[in-house]
Design a protein around this motif. Structure first.
Motif, short mmCIF file in Angstrom:
data_model
loop_
_atom_site.label_atom_id
_atom_site.label_comp_id
_atom_site.label_asym_id
_atom_site.label_seq_id
_atom_site.Cartn_x
_atom_site.Cartn_y
_atom_site.Cartn_z
N HIS A 158 39.45 23.54 28.57
CA HIS A 158 38.01 23.11 28.94
C HIS A 158 37.92 21.77 29.31
O HIS A 158 36.76 21.54 30.05
N ASP A 159 38.66 20.95 29.04
CA ASP A 159 38.66 19.61 29.58
C ASP A 159 39.25 19.55 31.03
O ASP A 159 39.02 18.42 31.55
N MET A 160 39.75 20.39 31.46
CA MET A 160 40.29 20.47 33.07
C MET A 160 39.17 20.87 33.91
O MET A 160 38.26 21.82 33.55
N LEU A 161 39.18 20.67 35.27
CA LEU A 161 38.63 21.24 36.35
C LEU A 161 39.06 22.53 36.64
O LEU A 161 40.33 22.58 36.30
N ALA A 162 38.24 23.47 36.92
CA ALA A 162 38.67 24.86 37.41
C ALA A 162 39.78 24.73 38.25
O ALA A 162 40.93 25.63 38.00
N GLN A 163 39.78 23.78 39.27
CA GLN A 163 40.81 23.73 39.99
C GLN A 163 42.06 23.38 39.77
O GLN A 163 43.28 23.54 39.85
N ASP A 164 42.13 22.38 38.88
CA ASP A 164 43.23 21.65 38.28
C ASP A 164 43.85 22.81 37.30
O ASP A 164 45.20 22.78 37.26
N TYR A 165 43.06 23.43 36.50
CA TYR A 165 43.48 24.55 35.61
C TYR A 165 44.50 25.43 36.58
O TYR A 165 45.51 25.97 36.19
N LEU A 166 43.81 26.00 37.46
CA LEU A 166 44.53 26.91 38.38
C LEU A 166 45.82 26.31 38.92
O LEU A 166 46.72 26.81 39.09
N GLY A 167 45.86 25.05 39.38
CA GLY A 167 46.76 24.40 39.72
C GLY A 167 47.87 24.17 38.89
O GLY A 167 49.24 24.58 39.15
N PHE A 168 47.53 23.93 37.59
CA PHE A 168 48.56 24.07 36.44
C PHE A 168 49.32 25.35 36.25
O PHE A 168 50.37 25.60 36.36
N MET A 169 48.50 26.49 36.25
CA MET A 169 48.95 27.64 35.90
C MET A 169 49.93 27.88 37.27
O MET A 169 50.76 28.79 36.96
N ALA A 170 49.45 27.74 38.38
CA ALA A 170 50.18 28.21 39.62
C ALA A 170 51.58 27.34 39.44
O ALA A 170 52.80 27.95 39.72
N GLN A 171 51.72 26.23 39.03
CA GLN A 171 52.77 25.37 38.99
C GLN A 171 53.78 26.22 37.49
O GLN A 171 55.05 26.23 37.87
N MET A 172 53.10 26.69 36.77
CA MET A 172 53.90 27.18 35.56
C MET A 172 54.39 28.72 35.91
O MET A 172 55.22 29.02 35.45
N ARG A 173 53.59 29.37 36.97
CA ARG A 173 54.12 30.52 37.51
C ARG A 173 55.41 30.17 38.57
O ARG A 173 55.67 31.19 39.17
N GLY A 174 55.64 29.00 38.94
CA GLY A 174 56.62 28.57 39.76
C GLY A 174 56.33 28.70 41.15
O GLY A 174 57.12 28.81 42.11
N LEU A 175 54.92 28.69 41.56
CA LEU A 175 54.53 28.87 43.05
C LEU A 175 54.71 27.21 43.47
O LEU A 175 54.45 26.23 42.77
N ASP A 176 55.37 27.22 44.58
CA ASP A 176 55.43 25.98 45.41
C ASP A 176 53.98 25.57 45.86
O ASP A 176 53.20 26.27 45.74
N ALA A 177 53.96 24.29 46.33
CA ALA A 177 52.68 23.51 46.44
C ALA A 177 51.87 24.32 47.36
O ALA A 177 50.70 24.40 47.36
N SER A 178 52.44 24.62 48.74
CA SER A 178 51.62 25.30 49.73
C SER A 178 51.27 26.65 49.28
O SER A 178 50.16 27.15 49.47
N ARG A 179 52.08 27.29 48.71
CA ARG A 179 51.73 28.54 48.33
C ARG A 179 50.77 28.79 47.26
O ARG A 179 49.83 29.37 47.06
N ALA A 180 50.76 27.61 46.28
CA ALA A 180 49.78 27.47 45.30
C ALA A 180 48.32 27.18 45.93
O ALA A 180 47.48 27.83 45.57
N ARG A 181 48.21 26.60 46.93
CA ARG A 181 47.12 26.26 47.47
C ARG A 181 46.63 27.32 48.45
O ARG A 181 45.31 27.71 47.87
N THR A 182 47.25 28.06 48.84
CA THR A 182 46.65 29.10 49.60
C THR A 182 46.36 30.41 48.44
O THR A 182 45.29 30.91 48.46
N ARG A 183 47.10 30.57 47.31
CA ARG A 183 46.80 31.44 46.17
C ARG A 183 45.53 31.14 45.60
O ARG A 183 44.82 31.91 45.10
N ILE A 184 45.55 29.95 45.35
CA ILE A 184 44.19 29.51 44.69
C ILE A 184 43.08 29.76 45.50
O ILE A 184 42.06 30.29 45.09
N GLY A 185 42.99 29.37 46.78
CA GLY A 185 41.98 29.87 47.62
C GLY A 185 41.63 31.42 47.65
O GLY A 185 40.68 31.80 47.59
N THR A 186 42.81 32.30 47.85
CA THR A 186 42.63 33.55 47.80
C THR A 186 41.97 34.08 46.30
O THR A 186 40.78 34.75 46.47
N VAL A 187 42.46 33.71 45.17
CA VAL A 187 41.99 33.92 44.03
C VAL A 187 40.65 33.70 43.92
O VAL A 187 39.95 34.42 43.11
#
Lengths: 311, 240
Positions: free
Chosen positions: A87-116
């Motif tokens: 709850h202390d994170m911004l929604a986008q930072d949270y999604l960014g963290f989860m993307a890293q934990m899922r092993g998405l690289d930075a550019s794919r993480a950006r596009t996927r966060i946009g899509t979802v």
């Protein structure tokens, strides 16, 4: 795709699962249905590798969950009950963290966060702290996080509890849309939820599977209702009783001299057209000709009753 | 590796998003200055060294390090993110290590702030840097051991206050068994054994500038043991 065999799990003295088996094919949307404490959540937690079963097997894509948790977890998007997040994170930072934990690289993480974010309609709140979001938005942020790696399987534990009616509709729509391309398992104790979202329901009661089938099969009853106006209701009842597949006929008077006949059938075979023919042949006035479907509530209630009603 | 970094970064951000980081850094800094100037009477001794600081660091850390570790797992458990985190395709040891590195990083920042002391002293007199470097390396390792203890304790509860107090107790015991006030009560051989197990007594030789591999191995094994215990705890919690 998902195979569960004779799954058992105890919490101390309590048996949460007493040998549950079911299998789910690719692309199905399945509702795990049951009263609170029936073992739905436990079954899901075993499937996602959070809990270990006492015995039995849970396989995803042929992989035993307990033996290959990481491979299985990579294929699954999991939303635990109440959609926990930081709850202390911004929604986008949270999604960014989860993307890293899922092993998405930075550019794919950006596009996927946009899509979802688009899919879950949370674009507007991405830059806000999760602590400030309403329950509905938190739920959708959680769902977005579960979708980040575009998993073939989605497991959602009570995805609509605590939401207001509008939010419920939105989340259900979302699940429906996800169900077009993904295998979805969701748990709920709310029956309309399953009717709204699922192709199939697996009903768990008291740690056991009590029913499993397409919703149509579960709710189809073996009663055909025919309401007609006849002079001699006994003769009409006898004629209806002679139709193929009818085992028993009940009659009750309806308003205006009409009589309602309830034909109890042996099987699932449709009988409407035979009844219609008979009615037409005798020139009876017809008011009602319908299959008396049970609501899931009734099915559920009957199953719970026979288990020896537990609170 | 990426996941360890992701966890570590998230934890570090969480420290700085909450008052914890600032309170810890401030209190640590002020306490370091206080012990340096007052308790150990830097000016009246008239020796250009950092004995005052290093003598008190083992005990100071007993009090402060649990503040860095109390929320590590307890908070995850309380807000339900524990389940989400451990069902990600990450190994438990990656999660534990990421959290450990974040807490260690913050402790390192706290220690770095006190570097102002040796630099000031070196202007005032002829400072022997050997014991200073030894002292800082030792402090980092000692801190690592306490942090590992704290993380382990935090993994066993969802109550941060409990995690804080328990970690302090365990760290204090590890420190206390080597303190003279305690070992003086024991027969000589036992006393030597306990002194060799105490976190503070081990630290004394390091602070004198003698870096012995056995001392490093001692801190490393305490850290390793409790980090492994944390990983095991995460697993055991899921069998329940």
């Amino acid at each position: 795709m998902i195979e569960v065999r004779e799954l058992r799990k105890n919490y101390g003295e309590t048996q949460a699962l007493k040998g549950v088996s079911f299998s789910i094919r690719q692309g199905e949307v399945v509702g795990l249905l049951g009263p609170n404490g029936a073992g739905k959540t436990t079954a899901m937690k075993i499937l996602v590798g959070y809990l270990l079963a006492a015995s039995g097997s849970a396989r995803v894509d042929g992989l035993e969950v307990a033996e290959h948790p990481l491979e299985v977890q990579a294929r699954i998007g999991y939303l635990p009950e109440n959609a926990p997040s930081y709850h202390d994170m911004l929604a986008q930072d949270y999604l960014g963290f989860m993307a890293q934990m899922r092993g998405l690289d930075a550019s794919r993480a950006r596009t996927r966060i946009g899509t979802v974010a688009e899919e879950c309609a949370i674009v507007r709140v991405l830059t806000r702290p999760i602590s400030q979001l309403s329950k509905g938005y938190r739920q959708r942020v959680g769902l977005a996080a579960a979708l980040l790696h575009d998993p073939p399987i989605l497991i959602l534990d009570e995805p609509t509890t605590g939401l207001d009616p509008n939010q419920i509709v939105e989340v259900r729509d979302l699940i429906r849309r996800m169900g077009r391309t993904k295998t979805v398992i969701l748990s709920t104790h709310i029956l309309p939820e399953v009717e709204a979202s699922c192709d199939r329901a697996v009903i768990l009661i008291d740690g056991q599977k009590r029913a499993d089938g397409a919703l149509g099969d579960l709710t189809r009853s073996h009663v055909q209702v025919v309401t007609v106006q006849v002079d001699d209701s006994a003769a009409a009842g006898a004629a209806l009783g002679n139709l193929p597949g009818v085992s028993r006929v009940e009659e009750e008077p309806d308003a205006d001299g009409f009589t309602r006949f309830r034909l109890h059938l042996d099987g699932d075979a449709p009988i409407g057209e035979h009844a219609a023919e008979l009615v037409r042949g005798h020139g009876w006035k017809l008011r009602e000709l319908r299959r008396d479907d049970r609501s899931l509530e009734q099915v559920f209630h009957e199953l719970t009753e026979t288990t020896g009603a537990r609170a | 590796m990426n996941r360890i970094r992701a966890v570590a970064r998230r934890e570090l951000n969480a420290y700085f998003d909450s008052p914890i980081a600032y309170v810890f850094l401030t209190v640590f800094f002020v306490a370091a200055l206080f012990t340096f100037f007052n308790i150990n009477a830097f000016f009246s001794r008239g020796v250009a060294d950092l004995r005052g600081l290093f003598d008190s660091i083992p005990f100071l850390m007993v009090l402060l390090v649990p503040a860095l570790t109390m929320r590590l797992w307890a908070e995850e458990t309380r807000q339900g993110t524990f389940e989400m985190l451990v069902t990600l395709p990450a190994r438990d040891r990656e999660l534990v290590l990421g959290k450990f590195l974040a807490s260690w990083g913050l402790l390192a920042i706290g220690l770095a702030l006190t570097l102002i002391l040796p630099f000031t002293v070196s202007f005032m007199g002829d400072l022997d840097w050997g014991p200073v470097i030894g002292g800082y390396v030792g402090a980092l390792l000692l801190g690592a051991a306490y942090l590992a203890v704290g993380q382990f304790v935090s993994a066993t509860t969802e109550n941060q206050i409990l995690a804080f107090i328990l970690a302090m107790v365990v760290c204090f015991v590890l420190y206390g068994i080597g303190v003279d006030a305690f070992t003086n009560l024991l027969p000589d051989r036992t006393a030597a054994l306990f002194r060799s197990l105490g976190t503070g007594s081990r630290f004394e030789s390091i602070a004198r500038g003698v870096i012995d591999l056995r001392d490093l191995a001692y801190y490393a094994s305490i850290s390793g043991f409790f980090l492994a215990a944390s990983v095991a705890t995460l697993k055991i919690r899921r069998w329940a």
